[in-house]
Design a protein around this motif. Structure first.
Motif, PDB file in Angstrom:
ATOM      1  N   LEU A 188      44.564  44.795  45.868  1.00  0.00           N
ATOM      2  CA  LEU A 188      43.454  45.275  45.046  1.00  0.00           C
ATOM      3  C   LEU A 188      43.572  44.801  43.602  1.00  0.00           C
ATOM      4  O   LEU A 188      42.557  44.663  42.908  1.00  0.00           O
ATOM      5  CB  LEU A 188      43.380  46.807  45.093  1.00  0.00           C
ATOM      6  N   ASP A 189      44.810  44.525  43.168  1.00  0.00           N
ATOM      7  CA  ASP A 189      45.005  44.033  41.808  1.00  0.00           C
ATOM      8  C   ASP A 189      44.374  42.662  41.606  1.00  0.00           C
ATOM      9  O   ASP A 189      44.041  42.283  40.476  1.00  0.00           O
ATOM     10  CB  ASP A 189      46.498  43.955  41.473  1.00  0.00           C
ATOM     11  N   LEU A 190      44.234  41.903  42.688  1.00  0.00           N
ATOM     12  CA  LEU A 190      43.631  40.577  42.593  1.00  0.00           C
ATOM     13  C   LEU A 190      42.160  40.647  42.192  1.00  0.00           C
ATOM     14  O   LEU A 190      41.591  39.660  41.717  1.00  0.00           O
ATOM     15  CB  LEU A 190      43.758  39.835  43.919  1.00  0.00           C
ATOM     16  N   PHE A 191      41.544  41.794  42.409  1.00  0.00           N
ATOM     17  CA  PHE A 191      40.127  41.962  42.081  1.00  0.00           C
ATOM     18  C   PHE A 191      39.905  42.501  40.669  1.00  0.00           C
ATOM     19  O   PHE A 191      38.760  42.624  40.240  1.00  0.00           O
ATOM     20  CB  PHE A 191      39.464  42.901  43.092  1.00  0.00           C
ATOM     21  N   ARG A 192      40.972  42.796  39.958  1.00  0.00           N
ATOM     22  CA  ARG A 192      40.836  43.307  38.591  1.00  0.00           C
ATOM     23  C   ARG A 192      40.466  42.171  37.639  1.00  0.00           C
ATOM     24  O   ARG A 192      40.922  41.038  37.779  1.00  0.00           O
ATOM     25  CB  ARG A 192      42.140  43.956  38.119  1.00  0.00           C
ATOM     26  N   LEU A 193      39.635  42.488  36.654  1.00  0.00           N
ATOM     27  CA  LEU A 193      39.181  41.503  35.666  1.00  0.00           C
ATOM     28  C   LEU A 193      39.538  41.928  34.257  1.00  0.00           C
ATOM     29  O   LEU A 193      38.859  41.558  33.302  1.00  0.00           O
ATOM     30  CB  LEU A 193      37.661  41.321  35.787  1.00  0.00           C
ATOM     31  N   ASP A 194      40.618  42.681  34.127  1.00  0.00           N
ATOM     32  CA  ASP A 194      41.028  43.142  32.804  1.00  0.00           C
ATOM     33  C   ASP A 194      41.286  41.950  31.879  1.00  0.00           C
ATOM     34  O   ASP A 194      41.853  40.932  32.289  1.00  0.00           O
ATOM     35  CB  ASP A 194      42.295  43.996  32.916  1.00  0.00           C
ATOM     36  N   ASN A 195      40.862  42.098  30.628  1.00  0.00           N
ATOM     37  CA  ASN A 195      41.036  41.072  29.585  1.00  0.00           C
ATOM     38  C   ASN A 195      40.262  39.785  29.872  1.00  0.00           C
ATOM     39  O   ASN A 195      40.551  38.734  29.294  1.00  0.00           O
ATOM     40  CB  ASN A 195      42.521  40.733  29.392  1.00  0.00           C
ATOM     41  N   GLN A 196      39.266  39.865  30.769  1.00  0.00           N
ATOM     42  CA  GLN A 196      38.413  38.721  31.053  1.00  0.00           C
ATOM     43  C   GLN A 196      37.047  38.928  30.396  1.00  0.00           C
ATOM     44  O   GLN A 196      36.575  40.057  30.252  1.00  0.00           O
ATOM     45  CB  GLN A 196      38.209  38.558  32.558  1.00  0.00           C
ATOM     46  N   VAL A 197      36.419  37.827  30.010  1.00  0.00           N
ATOM     47  CA  VAL A 197      35.073  37.862  29.430  1.00  0.00           C
ATOM     48  C   VAL A 197      34.118  37.186  30.397  1.00  0.00           C
ATOM     49  O   VAL A 197      34.340  36.041  30.804  1.00  0.00           O
ATOM     50  CB  VAL A 197      35.017  37.157  28.060  1.00  0.00           C
ATOM     51  N   ALA A 242      35.234  46.362  37.092  1.00  0.00           N
ATOM     52  CA  ALA A 242      36.520  45.750  37.424  1.00  0.00           C
ATOM     53  C   ALA A 242      37.347  45.440  36.179  1.00  0.00           C
ATOM     54  O   ALA A 242      38.460  44.926  36.298  1.00  0.00           O
ATOM     55  CB  ALA A 242      36.302  44.481  38.230  1.00  0.00           C
ATOM     56  N   GLY A 243      36.796  45.724  34.997  1.00  0.00           N
ATOM     57  CA  GLY A 243      37.577  45.593  33.769  1.00  0.00           C
ATOM     58  C   GLY A 243      37.135  44.541  32.794  1.00  0.00           C
ATOM     59  O   GLY A 243      37.709  44.413  31.711  1.00  0.00           O
TER      60      GLY A 243
END
Length: 256
Positions: A9-18, A39-40
């Protein structure tokens, strides 16, 4: 060696992405923008005739609204400049903005043809080119183009739209070939019949609505949120080995 301790599930996180989502004032684009934010990601929401302020406000402080006319040859560069000035970079580009004009093919005005091609295809190339120039030095990036069932079929009274969406599918493959080794995945989603403002006339036409539903194995119109999972997958690290593909999200229409 595979890292089995990684939570998929961590692969789907978009933290710190624009992420930049064009045409996200409503409908499919708004649903995609909301999904990426959940997703972040920080999300740049684009609109033109209808501003994307409501979409950005619904997302919250990590979103901002931008306005640019992609039917102008300068629109893509204008939008890219605005977004990078605000956020500094673009990690994910979703080319969702599009337009459709209907005429019999023998009567289709050249100016309408040029407008549809500019918005649906040329601006997609322009934004992808600008984004890739920014992504290549960093060695990673995601580009998701919104194609159509008319990337595969011809349609009726929409020659410019069909040509543009066929072009989007081929452009997706061409850019994927060039940029995959540079860490950029380029893919497309081909939505089927979705219940949006663009299809209100079809939904209201009793005969056409019945014919469409009879062809769709899922027996219903798609809802904007039905596109969210596919968009998130292709925007995230979960799809790092997926590139040059056109993913249909159509309730089974193309398999019928």
């Amino acid at each position: 060696m595979q890292n089995n301790s990684l939570n998929v599930l961590d692969l789907f996180r978009l933290d710190n992405q624009v992420a930049l989502v064009t045409g996200s004032a409503s409908g499919l684009g708004a649903a995609i923008a909301a999904a990426l934010a959940q997703a972040g990601a920080a999300v740049a929401c684009h609109g033109n005739r209808r501003p994307a302020t409501e979409t950005a406000a619904a997302i919250g402080s990590k979103a901002a609204a931008f306005r640019a006319d992609l039917s102008s040859t300068n629109g893509a560069e204008d939008l890219f400049t605005q977004v990078t000035k605000k956020f500094g970079r673009i990690d994910i580009l979703v080319n969702n903005a599009g337009t459709i004009i209907r005429h019999a093919a023998e009567e289709f005005p050249l100016e309408d043809w040029q407008q549809v091609l500019q918005v649906n295809l040329t601006s997609v190339f322009q934004l992808s080119q600008l984004a890739a120039r920014d992504m290549i030095p960093r060695g990673h990036g995601k580009i998701v183009n919104i194609a159509s069932l008319l990337s595969f079929q011809g349609g009726i009274r929409v020659p410019a739209y069909a040509a543009s969406k066929g072009g989007v599918a081929q452009l997706t493959k061409a850019l994927a070939n060039e940029w995959a080794a540079k860490g950029i995945q380029v893919n497309a989603i081909a939505p089927g019949y979705f219940a949006t403002t663009n299809t209100e006339a079809l939904q209201a036409d009793e005969t056409r609505n019945r014919q469409i539903l009879e062809r769709i194995p899922a027996a219903r119109w798609g809802q904007p949120q039905d596109l969210a999972g596919a968009a998130l997958f292709l925007s995230s690290s979960a799809s790092d080995y997926v590139t040059g593909t056109v993913l249909t999200v159509d309730g089974g229409w193309m398999g019928r």
